[in-house]
Write a protein that holds these residues in place. Sequence first.
Motif, PDB file in Angstrom:
ATOM      1  N   THR A 172       0.577   4.152  -0.922  1.00 59.02           N
ATOM      2  CA  THR A 172      -0.662   4.813  -1.342  1.00 59.02           C
ATOM      3  C   THR A 172      -0.380   6.149  -2.030  1.00 59.02           C
ATOM      4  N   THR A 177      -5.542  -5.321  -4.109  1.00 57.50           N
ATOM      5  CA  THR A 177      -4.628  -5.000  -3.025  1.00 57.50           C
ATOM      6  C   THR A 177      -4.558  -6.120  -2.004  1.00 57.50           C
ATOM      7  N   VAL A 204      -6.099   2.059   0.684  1.00 61.29           N
ATOM      8  CA  VAL A 204      -6.275   1.795  -0.746  1.00 61.29           C
ATOM      9  C   VAL A 204      -7.758   1.767  -1.098  1.00 61.29           C
TER      10      VAL A 204
END
Length: 182
Positions: free
Chosen positions: A74, A104, A114
Amino acid sequence: PTMILVGGGVGIPPLFHLAEALLRDKTAKKENIHVFLGARDKSLLLCEKEFKALGVNLQVATNDGSKGIKGFVTQILIKHLQIGQTQIKRAGTRPAPTDIRIFTCGPTPMLQAVSRIADEFMTPCEASVEVPMACGFGACLGCAIKVRVDVGARHATPPQDYRYAIACTEGPVFDGCKVLWE
């Protein structure tokens, strides 16, 4: 459009197939596909060679620093989105909402992070959830997840603004910003 694929662990191989499909269908050019992979250490990093062979932009993070940057994947995503915002401000333009899309797949804590980052940067995000799917037909309800309910701007909302979605029949891919990660 720019496609950002963020994968971790066993969530990486499905993103490789997504990248192949994006290129095959000419949905995106290889220079517009950014792949960010994360793993605990380099021995657990999957599909790195395969992504390199596709010619997409690839960056890697491992928790222990044995490959790529040390830390979480991230961190790469945040830096990439911040650079993009800086370039847009310098150019004095505004991106269309569909200019960047995030996809993702991986462990739930990563999907949650995310999705939160995507929400902060007002970027669409599709998350492939990893939940136990016992029956695969929606009968057992074992894969139910909470998702936000879309309500109009001026409509009265009930005290609970979520519903349960059945991952095996309604997903497993959901708008990451609408999933109520717990």
